[in-house]
Write a protein that holds these residues in place. Structure first.
Motif, PDB file in Angstrom:
ATOM      1  N   ALA A  48      24.292   0.149  28.454  1.00 37.77           N
ATOM      2  CA  ALA A  48      23.371   1.175  27.944  1.00 37.77           C
ATOM      3  C   ALA A  48      21.999   1.042  28.605  1.00 37.77           C
ATOM      4  N   ILE A  49      21.556  -0.188  28.827  1.00 37.31           N
ATOM      5  CA  ILE A  49      20.248  -0.387  29.476  1.00 37.31           C
ATOM      6  C   ILE A  49      20.290   0.149  30.908  1.00 37.31           C
ATOM      7  N   MET A  50      21.429  -0.048  31.585  1.00 39.61           N
ATOM      8  CA  MET A  50      21.521   0.408  32.978  1.00 39.61           C
ATOM      9  C   MET A  50      21.908   1.883  33.104  1.00 39.61           C
ATOM     10  N   GLY A  51      22.368   2.490  31.999  1.00 39.49           N
ATOM     11  CA  GLY A  51      22.663   3.917  32.044  1.00 39.49           C
ATOM     12  C   GLY A  51      24.082   4.267  32.412  1.00 39.49           C
ATOM     13  N   HIS A  52      25.037   3.402  32.089  1.00 43.25           N
ATOM     14  CA  HIS A  52      26.449   3.711  32.346  1.00 43.25           C
ATOM     15  C   HIS A  52      26.841   4.981  31.592  1.00 43.25           C
ATOM     16  N   PRO A  53      27.437   5.945  32.290  1.00 42.41           N
ATOM     17  CA  PRO A  53      27.675   7.254  31.677  1.00 42.41           C
ATOM     18  C   PRO A  53      28.654   7.263  30.497  1.00 42.41           C
ATOM     19  N   SER A  54      29.522   6.257  30.373  1.00 45.07           N
ATOM     20  CA  SER A  54      30.490   6.266  29.262  1.00 45.07           C
ATOM     21  C   SER A  54      29.860   5.868  27.932  1.00 45.07           C
ATOM     22  N   TYR A  55      28.634   5.363  27.993  1.00 39.19           N
ATOM     23  CA  TYR A  55      28.010   4.848  26.772  1.00 39.19           C
ATOM     24  C   TYR A  55      26.926   5.817  26.300  1.00 39.19           C
ATOM     25  N   THR A  56      27.108   6.353  25.119  1.00 40.67           N
ATOM     26  CA  THR A  56      26.172   7.363  24.626  1.00 40.67           C
ATOM     27  C   THR A  56      25.178   6.737  23.659  1.00 40.67           C
ATOM     28  N   VAL A  57      23.919   6.870  24.009  1.00 35.45           N
ATOM     29  CA  VAL A  57      22.877   6.398  23.090  1.00 35.45           C
ATOM     30  C   VAL A  57      22.658   7.491  22.050  1.00 35.45           C
ATOM     31  N   THR A  58      22.924   7.176  20.800  1.00 34.59           N
ATOM     32  CA  THR A  58      22.810   8.190  19.745  1.00 34.59           C
ATOM     33  C   THR A  58      21.478   8.093  19.004  1.00 34.59           C
ATOM     34  N   LYS A  59      20.816   6.946  19.153  1.00 27.16           N
ATOM     35  CA  LYS A  59      19.566   6.745  18.425  1.00 27.16           C
ATOM     36  C   LYS A  59      18.819   5.569  19.051  1.00 27.16           C
ATOM     37  N   GLY A  60      17.510   5.594  18.949  1.00 29.41           N
ATOM     38  CA  GLY A  60      16.726   4.450  19.402  1.00 29.41           C
ATOM     39  C   GLY A  60      16.112   4.661  20.773  1.00 29.41           C
ATOM     40  N   GLU A  61      15.442   3.631  21.248  1.00 30.03           N
ATOM     41  CA  GLU A  61      14.679   3.737  22.493  1.00 30.03           C
ATOM     42  C   GLU A  61      14.873   2.514  23.376  1.00 30.03           C
ATOM     43  N   ILE A  62      14.743   2.739  24.690  1.00 30.42           N
ATOM     44  CA  ILE A  62      14.619   1.631  25.647  1.00 30.42           C
ATOM     45  C   ILE A  62      13.387   1.933  26.475  1.00 30.42           C
ATOM     46  N   LEU A  63      12.440   1.003  26.461  1.00 26.50           N
ATOM     47  CA  LEU A  63      11.181   1.228  27.177  1.00 26.50           C
ATOM     48  C   LEU A  63      10.948   0.113  28.187  1.00 26.50           C
ATOM     49  N   LEU A  64      10.554   0.507  29.392  1.00 23.91           N
ATOM     50  CA  LEU A  64      10.171  -0.462  30.411  1.00 23.91           C
ATOM     51  C   LEU A  64       8.694  -0.228  30.675  1.00 23.91           C
ATOM     52  N   ASP A  65       7.866  -1.169  30.260  1.00 29.21           N
ATOM     53  CA  ASP A  65       6.412  -0.987  30.330  1.00 29.21           C
ATOM     54  C   ASP A  65       5.986   0.338  29.715  1.00 29.21           C
ATOM     55  N   VAL A  69      13.181   4.611  29.500  1.00 32.00           N
ATOM     56  CA  VAL A  69      14.291   4.312  30.412  1.00 32.00           C
ATOM     57  C   VAL A  69      15.447   5.300  30.213  1.00 32.00           C
ATOM     58  N   LEU A  70      15.625   5.760  28.993  1.00 29.63           N
ATOM     59  CA  LEU A  70      16.751   6.657  28.703  1.00 29.63           C
ATOM     60  C   LEU A  70      16.620   7.999  29.421  1.00 29.63           C
ATOM     61  N   GLU A  71      15.396   8.319  29.817  1.00 33.95           N
ATOM     62  CA  GLU A  71      15.169   9.554  30.575  1.00 33.95           C
ATOM     63  C   GLU A  71      15.495   9.380  32.062  1.00 33.95           C
ATOM     64  N   MET A  72      15.661   8.124  32.486  1.00 32.58           N
ATOM     65  CA  MET A  72      15.839   7.870  33.929  1.00 32.58           C
ATOM     66  C   MET A  72      17.309   7.897  34.328  1.00 32.58           C
ATOM     67  N   GLU A  73      17.568   8.360  35.571  1.00 33.36           N
ATOM     68  CA  GLU A  73      18.903   8.254  36.157  1.00 33.36           C
ATOM     69  C   GLU A  73      19.182   6.775  36.458  1.00 33.36           C
ATOM     70  N   VAL A  74      20.456   6.456  36.708  1.00 31.53           N
ATOM     71  CA  VAL A  74      20.836   5.067  36.981  1.00 31.53           C
ATOM     72  C   VAL A  74      20.042   4.491  38.155  1.00 31.53           C
ATOM     73  N   ASP A  75      19.931   5.262  39.255  1.00 31.78           N
ATOM     74  CA  ASP A  75      19.233   4.723  40.431  1.00 31.78           C
ATOM     75  C   ASP A  75      17.742   4.555  40.163  1.00 31.78           C
ATOM     76  N   GLU A  76      17.192   5.422  39.329  1.00 32.13           N
ATOM     77  CA  GLU A  76      15.773   5.271  38.976  1.00 32.13           C
ATOM     78  C   GLU A  76      15.549   3.981  38.184  1.00 32.13           C
ATOM     79  N   ARG A  77      16.507   3.665  37.320  1.00 29.74           N
ATOM     80  CA  ARG A  77      16.381   2.437  36.521  1.00 29.74           C
ATOM     81  C   ARG A  77      16.373   1.222  37.438  1.00 29.74           C
TER      82      ARG A  77
END
Ligand SMILES: Nc1ncnc2c1ncn2[C@@H]1O[C@H](COP(=O)(O)OP(=O)(O)OP(=O)(O)O)[C@@H](O)[C@H]1O
Ligand SMILES: [Mg+2]
Length: 257
Positions: A48-65, A69-77
């Motif tokens: 989920a942190i890396m943005g694997h497409p099979s894993y759906t984040v239904t709630k919550g946040e991941i923030l890098l500074d 992060v959830l708004e970023m594509e895998v390569d952006e992460r």
């Protein structure tokens, strides 16, 4: 200093909720370990942190500074400084290990500022020497025919070459012989410093004898149930998960389907 924050993260796979509210804060300069029984969601958290497409984040946040992060594509992460050494590295035919690492390094550099070839080779030689890897491994297709332990060592080589800010190492110790365990630990310890943080997923204290964690988290049934220092991992080694379950009054949850 950089900070990775996971806040009340809920993640589902095919409508089944696996993570049920994970909270975690990591700063650079720190090494965290996550331990927990099989199937509790440790690899799910890393995916989920890396943005694997099979894993759906239904709630919550991941923030890098503070950045979402959830708004970023895998390569952006990855370009933002996140790295995952996966539990089961895949084989990629047609691209050599060295080509892969050079492309990964260049993707993280500004346009038109590629790493000079000689600099790349020097760096590669240096890191491969730290990891006791034979030179020919650089020219082989990525992970193709690599033994289990060689793949794990190669994940650390990639990390050392790319110099990511935060590395999630998912069972980097599984399948390693005793010498390889020491070598992989040496690689991670070489990365240690104020510009690097790591989240190490492991089942065994053994790895943590070589890489002393600053913080240890215990995950059960999709949440972090306890956080402590290095002594928590030692306690688990002695008591198993039963001690923590008894202390916290947790039941063993069996899968309902
Ligand atoms: N693609 C998938 N489809 C269905 N279920 C999945 C999928 N991926 C993971 N799961 C389920 O999610 C749960 C958590 O899996 P996860 O791989 O995160 O566990 P883990 O804590 O890493 O376990 P281990 O210690 O065995 O590696 C498991 O019950 C697993 O079967
Ligand atoms: Mg796993």
């Amino acid at each position: 200093m950089a900070r990775l924050e996971v806040k009340n993260l809920h993640v589902s796979i095919e409508d089944k909720e696996i993570l049920k509210g994970v909270d975690l804060i990591m700063n650079t300069g720190e090494i965290h370990a996550i331990m927990g029984p099989n199937g509790t969601g440790k690899s799910t958290l890393s995916a989920a942190i890396m943005g694997h497409p099979s894993y759906t984040v239904t709630k919550g946040e991941i923030l890098l500074d503070g950045q979402d992060v959830l708004e970023m594509e895998v390569d952006e992460r990855a370009r933002a400084g996140l790295f995952l050494a996966v539990q089961y590295p895949s084989e990629i035919a047609g691209i050599t290990n060295a080509e892969f690492m050079r492309a990964a390094i260049n993707a993280r550099r500004p346009e038109g500022n590629k790493i000079p070839v000689m600099e790349f080779i020097r760096k590669l030689d240096e890191k491969m020497a730290v990891l006791d890897m034979p030179e020919e491994m650089a020219e082989r297709y990525l992970n193709e025919g690599f033994s289990g332990g060689e793949k794990k060592r190669n994940e650390i080589l990639q990390l050392m070459m790319i110099e990511s800010t935060f590395a999630i190492l998912d069972e980097i110790d599984s399948g390693l012989d005793i010498d390889a365990l020491k070598v992989v630990s040496k690689g991670v310890n070489a990365m240690r410093g104020e510009n690097f943080g790591s989240l190490i997923i492991t089942h065994y204290q053994r790895l943590l004898n070589y890489i002393t964690p600053d913080v240890v988290h215990v995950m059960m049934n999709g949440i972090i149930v306890k956080t402590g220092g290095a002594e928590l991992a030692k306690r688990l080694e002695v008591e198993g998960y039963k001690g923590i379950r008894d202390e916290l009054g947790l039941e063993v949850v069996l899968d309902e389907d």
